[in-house]
Design an enzyme around this catalytic site. Sequence first.
Site, PDB file in Angstrom:
ATOM      1  N   ASN A   6      38.705  -5.181 -83.897  1.00  0.00           N
ATOM      2  CA  ASN A   6      38.473  -3.737 -84.027  1.00  0.00           C
ATOM      3  C   ASN A   6      37.700  -3.278 -82.795  1.00  0.00           C
ATOM      4  O   ASN A   6      36.506  -3.528 -82.680  1.00  0.00           O
ATOM      5  CB  ASN A   6      37.669  -3.480 -85.309  1.00  0.00           C
ATOM      6  CG  ASN A   6      37.211  -2.035 -85.422  1.00  0.00           C
ATOM      7  OD1 ASN A   6      37.726  -1.148 -84.748  1.00  0.00           O
ATOM      8  ND2 ASN A   6      36.222  -1.798 -86.297  1.00  0.00           N
ATOM      9  N   LYS A   8      36.889  -0.324 -81.905  1.00  0.00           N
ATOM     10  CA  LYS A   8      36.070   0.888 -82.088  1.00  0.00           C
ATOM     11  C   LYS A   8      36.329   1.838 -80.915  1.00  0.00           C
ATOM     12  O   LYS A   8      37.460   1.915 -80.436  1.00  0.00           O
ATOM     13  CB  LYS A   8      34.588   0.513 -82.236  1.00  0.00           C
ATOM     14  CG  LYS A   8      34.394  -0.612 -83.264  1.00  0.00           C
ATOM     15  CD  LYS A   8      32.984  -0.834 -83.689  1.00  0.00           C
ATOM     16  CE  LYS A   8      32.939  -1.938 -84.733  1.00  0.00           C
ATOM     17  NZ  LYS A   8      31.647  -2.109 -85.337  1.00  0.00           N
ATOM     18  N   HIS A  92      36.560   2.015 -92.625  1.00  0.00           N
ATOM     19  CA  HIS A  92      35.494   1.281 -91.939  1.00  0.00           C
ATOM     20  C   HIS A  92      34.149   1.939 -92.253  1.00  0.00           C
ATOM     21  O   HIS A  92      34.066   3.162 -92.388  1.00  0.00           O
ATOM     22  CB  HIS A  92      35.754   1.262 -90.433  1.00  0.00           C
ATOM     23  CG  HIS A  92      34.838   0.331 -89.721  1.00  0.00           C
ATOM     24  ND1 HIS A  92      33.554   0.691 -89.378  1.00  0.00           N
ATOM     25  CD2 HIS A  92      34.993  -0.958 -89.346  1.00  0.00           C
ATOM     26  CE1 HIS A  92      32.973  -0.364 -88.814  1.00  0.00           C
ATOM     27  NE2 HIS A  92      33.812  -1.363 -88.775  1.00  0.00           N
ATOM     28  N   GLU A  94      31.753   2.696 -90.494  1.00  0.00           N
ATOM     29  CA  GLU A  94      31.359   3.762 -89.558  1.00  0.00           C
ATOM     30  C   GLU A  94      32.048   5.069 -89.907  1.00  0.00           C
ATOM     31  O   GLU A  94      31.483   6.153 -89.729  1.00  0.00           O
ATOM     32  CB  GLU A  94      31.649   3.315 -88.112  1.00  0.00           C
ATOM     33  CG  GLU A  94      30.654   2.236 -87.686  1.00  0.00           C
ATOM     34  CD  GLU A  94      31.200   1.195 -86.730  1.00  0.00           C
ATOM     35  OE1 GLU A  94      32.255   1.426 -86.104  1.00  0.00           O
ATOM     36  OE2 GLU A  94      30.560   0.127 -86.606  1.00  0.00           O
ATOM     37  N   GLU A 162      32.955  -6.133 -95.256  1.00  0.00           N
ATOM     38  CA  GLU A 162      32.051  -5.997 -94.120  1.00  0.00           C
ATOM     39  C   GLU A 162      30.696  -5.482 -94.610  1.00  0.00           C
ATOM     40  O   GLU A 162      30.522  -4.268 -94.772  1.00  0.00           O
ATOM     41  CB  GLU A 162      32.625  -5.013 -93.101  1.00  0.00           C
ATOM     42  CG  GLU A 162      33.948  -5.450 -92.517  1.00  0.00           C
ATOM     43  CD  GLU A 162      34.180  -4.848 -91.135  1.00  0.00           C
ATOM     44  OE1 GLU A 162      34.412  -5.604 -90.204  1.00  0.00           O
ATOM     45  OE2 GLU A 162      34.086  -3.621 -91.005  1.00  0.00           O
ATOM     46  N   GLY A 168      27.541  -5.373 -86.111  1.00  0.00           N
ATOM     47  CA  GLY A 168      26.951  -5.080 -84.805  1.00  0.00           C
ATOM     48  C   GLY A 168      25.479  -5.441 -84.711  1.00  0.00           C
ATOM     49  O   GLY A 168      24.799  -5.032 -83.769  1.00  0.00           O
ATOM     50  N   SER A 198      29.492  -9.281 -87.272  1.00  0.00           N
ATOM     51  CA  SER A 198      28.933 -10.243 -86.318  1.00  0.00           C
ATOM     52  C   SER A 198      29.645 -11.596 -86.329  1.00  0.00           C
ATOM     53  O   SER A 198      28.996 -12.627 -86.188  1.00  0.00           O
ATOM     54  CB  SER A 198      27.418 -10.400 -86.540  1.00  0.00           C
ATOM     55  OG  SER A 198      26.765  -9.150 -86.358  1.00  0.00           O
ATOM     56  N   GLY A 219      34.409  -7.019 -84.365  1.00  0.00           N
ATOM     57  CA  GLY A 219      34.101  -5.905 -83.471  1.00  0.00           C
ATOM     58  C   GLY A 219      33.741  -6.409 -82.086  1.00  0.00           C
ATOM     59  O   GLY A 219      34.601  -6.738 -81.266  1.00  0.00           O
TER      60      GLY A 219
HETATM   61  P1  PGA Z   1      30.910  -6.564 -85.266  1.00  0.00           P
HETATM   62  O1  PGA Z   1      31.780  -5.408 -85.966  1.00  0.00           O
HETATM   63  O2  PGA Z   1      31.807  -7.787 -85.191  1.00  0.00           O
HETATM   64  O3  PGA Z   1      30.580  -6.027 -83.905  1.00  0.00           O
HETATM   65  O4  PGA Z   1      29.723  -6.796 -86.118  1.00  0.00           O
HETATM   66  C1  PGA Z   1      32.654  -5.701 -87.024  1.00  0.00           C
HETATM   67  C2  PGA Z   1      33.339  -4.438 -87.478  1.00  0.00           C
HETATM   68  O5  PGA Z   1      32.684  -3.381 -87.513  1.00  0.00           O
HETATM   69  O6  PGA Z   1      34.535  -4.446 -87.826  1.00  0.00           O
END
Ligand code: PGA
Length: 239
Positions: A6, A8, A92, A94, A162, A168, A198, A219
Site C-alpha cells: 500500500n 499511500k 483503510h 487512514e 491492521e 507506521g 509495520s 505500507g
Molecule cells: P505500515 O502501513 O506498514 O507502514 O505500518 C501499513 C498500512 O497502513 O497498510
Amino acid sequence: MLIAGNWKMFKTPSEAASFCRALRESIGDVGNVDVAVCPPYVALANAIAELAGSEISVYAQNVHWAENGAFTGEISTGMLAELGAAGSIVGHSERRQYFGETDETVAKRAKATIDAGMKVIACVGELESERDANETEAVLARQLAPIVSEIGVHERLVIAYEPVWAIGTGKTASPAQAEDAHAFIRSIIDVPILYGGSVKPDNAGELMSQPNVNGALVGGASLDVDSFVSLCAAAAVVA
Ligand code: PGA
C-alpha cells in the site's frame, strides 16, 4: 498468500513506472506468494502498463460504490476496471480516521467492487485505546458486520487486520496478538486475512507463519524495491 504494498500518497506516475520496472526485474520466484502493489490513482495506469504480462497485480487504494455521479474526488469501479486494476483496498484506517469513512461506507465500497467482478481488500482494526480497554473483538465484530451482511464469504474478498497502533509506528503486533485477532476474524468470516502494521522483511516470516495469517498489507516497507522484494521472499519461505 498475498503480499500487497500500500503506497499511500507516495510516488508520482513516473516514480511508479520505474519502481514497477525494477520490481518486475528483481522479484524472482516467490512460489505461492501473490504480489500486488496499490499505487495512488494517478499512477495506476503506469503501474499496470509496466506490470502487464507479469504475475504482479495492481490495486487501487479506494473506490466509490456508485457507477458514476456527482461525487467530486471519487473514482468508480468501472473506471478502475477499464484501466485494468485487479481491485481495490477499502476502509483503510487512514480513510476512516481522516476522511470520515464509516463501517457502512466501507461495506458499500467493498460490495460494489465485488459486484463489478473485482477483488477487495477490506481493512479493519482497533485503536490503541480500544485494545487497552479490551474492546478489540467488539470493534472487529462491529466493523465486519456490514461486510458480512452485504457480501459474506466471497472468493474475491480479503480482509486485512491492521491494528491502528501498529501502522507506521514500528510497533508491530506480536505474532500471537496477530494470530488471536485473525482467528477471531475467521470465526466471523472465513476468507483470507492479511496482517498489516509495520510489517518489515525481518518480521514477515514469523508473522506470516501464523496459521490464520494469510499474507500482509505493507505500507512503509513496500516503498523501496529491495525491501519489498526481501519481504516477499521472506513470505515465500513460509507460504
Ligand atoms: P505500515 O502501513 O506498514 O507502514 O505500518 C501499513 C498500512 O497502513 O497498510
